[in-house]
Design an enzyme around this catalytic site. Structure first.
Site, mmCIF file in Angstrom:
data_model
loop_
_atom_site.group_PDB
_atom_site.id
_atom_site.type_symbol
_atom_site.label_atom_id
_atom_site.label_comp_id
_atom_site.label_asym_id
_atom_site.label_seq_id
_atom_site.Cartn_x
_atom_site.Cartn_y
_atom_site.Cartn_z
ATOM 1 N N TYR A 172 -43.169 -17.394 -43.822
ATOM 2 C CA TYR A 172 -42.926 -16.475 -44.946
ATOM 3 C C TYR A 172 -42.784 -17.279 -46.227
ATOM 4 O O TYR A 172 -42.235 -18.400 -46.210
ATOM 5 C CB TYR A 172 -41.660 -15.649 -44.665
ATOM 6 C CG TYR A 172 -41.372 -14.609 -45.717
ATOM 7 C CD1 TYR A 172 -42.367 -13.723 -46.132
ATOM 8 C CD2 TYR A 172 -40.109 -14.497 -46.296
ATOM 9 C CE1 TYR A 172 -42.110 -12.775 -47.096
ATOM 10 C CE2 TYR A 172 -39.840 -13.549 -47.256
ATOM 11 C CZ TYR A 172 -40.847 -12.687 -47.659
ATOM 12 O OH TYR A 172 -40.592 -11.746 -48.627
ATOM 13 N N TYR A 182 -33.245 -13.666 -48.727
ATOM 14 C CA TYR A 182 -33.729 -14.256 -47.474
ATOM 15 C C TYR A 182 -32.893 -15.501 -47.219
ATOM 16 O O TYR A 182 -33.312 -16.627 -47.449
ATOM 17 C CB TYR A 182 -35.217 -14.598 -47.611
ATOM 18 C CG TYR A 182 -35.945 -14.847 -46.305
ATOM 19 C CD1 TYR A 182 -36.302 -13.802 -45.469
ATOM 20 C CD2 TYR A 182 -36.303 -16.136 -45.928
ATOM 21 C CE1 TYR A 182 -36.997 -14.035 -44.289
ATOM 22 C CE2 TYR A 182 -37.003 -16.377 -44.748
ATOM 23 C CZ TYR A 182 -37.337 -15.323 -43.938
ATOM 24 O OH TYR A 182 -38.035 -15.550 -42.772
HETATM 25 P P1 NAI Z 1 -40.014 -8.866 -34.500
HETATM 26 O O1 NAI Z 1 -38.645 -8.327 -34.394
HETATM 27 O O2 NAI Z 1 -41.135 -8.051 -33.960
HETATM 28 O O3 NAI Z 1 -40.154 -10.304 -33.830
HETATM 29 C C1 NAI Z 1 -39.139 -11.245 -33.738
HETATM 30 C C2 NAI Z 1 -38.953 -11.508 -32.255
HETATM 31 O O4 NAI Z 1 -38.185 -12.688 -32.054
HETATM 32 C C3 NAI Z 1 -38.211 -10.383 -31.541
HETATM 33 O O5 NAI Z 1 -39.011 -9.901 -30.485
HETATM 34 C C4 NAI Z 1 -36.957 -11.082 -30.998
HETATM 35 O O6 NAI Z 1 -36.562 -10.553 -29.766
HETATM 36 C C5 NAI Z 1 -37.470 -12.501 -30.867
HETATM 37 N N1 NAI Z 1 -36.428 -13.533 -30.767
HETATM 38 C C6 NAI Z 1 -35.369 -13.753 -31.577
HETATM 39 N N2 NAI Z 1 -34.654 -14.814 -31.150
HETATM 40 C C7 NAI Z 1 -35.299 -15.290 -30.042
HETATM 41 C C8 NAI Z 1 -35.055 -16.362 -29.147
HETATM 42 N N3 NAI Z 1 -34.003 -17.168 -29.282
HETATM 43 N N4 NAI Z 1 -35.921 -16.566 -28.114
HETATM 44 C C9 NAI Z 1 -36.992 -15.753 -27.951
HETATM 45 N N5 NAI Z 1 -37.271 -14.723 -28.780
HETATM 46 C C10 NAI Z 1 -36.436 -14.490 -29.801
HETATM 47 O O7 NAI Z 1 -40.221 -9.171 -36.062
HETATM 48 P P2 NAI Z 1 -41.419 -9.801 -36.901
HETATM 49 O O8 NAI Z 1 -41.038 -9.541 -38.310
HETATM 50 O O9 NAI Z 1 -42.726 -9.345 -36.425
HETATM 51 O O10 NAI Z 1 -41.266 -11.362 -36.658
HETATM 52 C C11 NAI Z 1 -42.257 -12.191 -36.087
HETATM 53 C C12 NAI Z 1 -42.466 -13.413 -36.959
HETATM 54 O O11 NAI Z 1 -43.041 -13.011 -38.202
HETATM 55 C C13 NAI Z 1 -41.175 -14.160 -37.317
HETATM 56 O O12 NAI Z 1 -41.410 -15.547 -37.293
HETATM 57 C C14 NAI Z 1 -40.924 -13.703 -38.748
HETATM 58 O O13 NAI Z 1 -40.143 -14.609 -39.482
HETATM 59 C C15 NAI Z 1 -42.349 -13.655 -39.249
HETATM 60 N N6 NAI Z 1 -42.558 -12.940 -40.509
HETATM 61 C C16 NAI Z 1 -42.153 -11.637 -40.650
HETATM 62 C C17 NAI Z 1 -42.321 -10.980 -41.855
HETATM 63 C C18 NAI Z 1 -41.883 -9.559 -42.017
HETATM 64 O O14 NAI Z 1 -41.826 -9.058 -43.150
HETATM 65 N N7 NAI Z 1 -41.599 -8.839 -40.956
HETATM 66 C C19 NAI Z 1 -42.944 -11.646 -43.026
HETATM 67 C C20 NAI Z 1 -43.373 -12.999 -42.754
HETATM 68 C C21 NAI Z 1 -43.160 -13.608 -41.550
#
Ligand code: NAI
Length: 286
Positions: A172, A182
């Site tokens: 991000y 953030y």
């Molecule tokens: P999401 O909630 O779908 O995905 C995050 C996942 O990480 C969840 O499934 C959660 O259970 C898992 N998680 C957390 N701690 C964990 C651990 N210790 N071991 C295994 N799994 C773990 O949310 P999202 O937003 O799709 O996130 C996916 C990636 O995208 C992340 O790296 C996030 O930082 C990145 N991202 C998200 C943005 C947004 O606006 N949603 C923007 C830019 C990047």
């Protein structure tokens, strides 16, 4: 045969991990996912009960198949690293082999090898706190779950990745520009992830011919993003100010990831690729 992908960080059908799984499935890949242990039960139950069936539909009308769901906690590398209170926690005690090393071993036993590794996970317990108020513990936890988790996954999966394989993570823009709100060291964690993308691209490229890239994605109202608290504002800001004034779909990030891990991107490694409707390029919002 088709390629096999392991996607870490899928626990519902709203996030980037799910969209990447779909794009890879649509391109013919076999899908394995790693799901955070505390979210495992509800994810598997929902899958089984058909709660995600609508979002499993691929462009050709078929449903995405997830060959296997692996419990995973990416802040622990081996069983020896797991503290007693976590081991005995009800949600963890019900599953087994969920440290990074054990998951890689289980995947090897099950399938022998993979071609694609996706890291789509992050966690920062103090994300709502400004950096000036972030504790050492919170900062290190953000780095552990959001940055080192990728180093660990690549370390452990590299030996079972076929040459020509590829990995991708999600980052991000808060890593390089100030995004107030953030917090908790999450901006630092993304900066580390991007720097590590370059160093790991060199090391894994020279040693195993594996490519390493990261996608800097625009805002999406995922479960993780909602926990930060201002995601709706970020989505609106992007809509107003980006060169492309449209909603950013998770599938657009999924498609970019599918390109990056495919032979079409065979000379792309060590890169941060923006998939954000171009918002990162703006110098003055108009
Ligand atoms: P999401 O909630 O779908 O995905 C995050 C996942 O990480 C969840 O499934 C959660 O259970 C898992 N998680 C957390 N701690 C964990 C651990 N210790 N071991 C295994 N799994 C773990 O949310 P999202 O937003 O799709 O996130 C996916 C990636 O995208 C992340 O790296 C996030 O930082 C990145 N991202 C998200 C943005 C947004 O606006 N949603 C923007 C830019 C990047």
């Amino acid at each position: 045969r088709g390629k096999r992908a392991f996607i870490a960080g899928v626990a519902d059908d709203n996030g980037y991990g799910w969209a990447i799984a779909k794009a890879l499935a649509a391109a013919g890949a076999e899908i394995l996912v790693g799901t955070w242990v505390p979210a495992l039960n509800i994810f598997e139950t929902s899958l089984r009960r058909g709660k995600f069936d609508k979002s499993r539909v691929l462009p050709n009308g078929s449903l995405m198949e997830i060959t296997k769901v692996y419990p995973l906690d990416a802040v622990y590398d081996t069983l020896e690293d797991v503290p007693e209170d976590v081991k005995s926690n009800k949600r963890y005690a019900g599953a087994s082999n969920w440290t990074v090393k054990e998951v890689a071993e289980t995947v090897e036993n099950d399938f022998g090898s993979i071609d694609i590794l996706v890291h789509s996970l992050a966690n920062g317990p103090e994300v709502t706190k400004p950096l000036l108020e972030t504790s050492r513990k919170g900062y290190l936890a953000a780095i552990s779950a959001s940055s080192y988790s990728f180093v660990s996954l690549l370390q452990n999966f590299l030996p079972i990745m076929n040459p020509g394989g590829s990995s991708v993570s999600l980052t991000y823009i808060a890593s390089e520009r100030i995004i107030p709100g953030y917090g908790g060291g999450m901006s630092s964690a993304k900066a580390a992830l991007e720097s590590d993308t370059r160093v790991l691209a060199f090391e894994a490229g020279r040693k195993n011919k594996i490519r390493v890239n990261t996608i800097s994605a625009g805002p999406l109202g995922s479960r993780a993003a909602k926990a930060i608290g201002f995601i709706e504002k970020m989505i609106e800001y992007s809509y107003t100010n980006a060169p492309l004034q449209k909603e950013l779909l998770a599938d657009e990030v999924g498609n970019a990831a599918a390109f990056l891990v495919s032979p079409l991107a065979s000379a792309v490694t060590g890169s941060v690729i923006y998939v954000d409707n171009g918002l990162n390029t703006m110098g003055l919002a108009l």
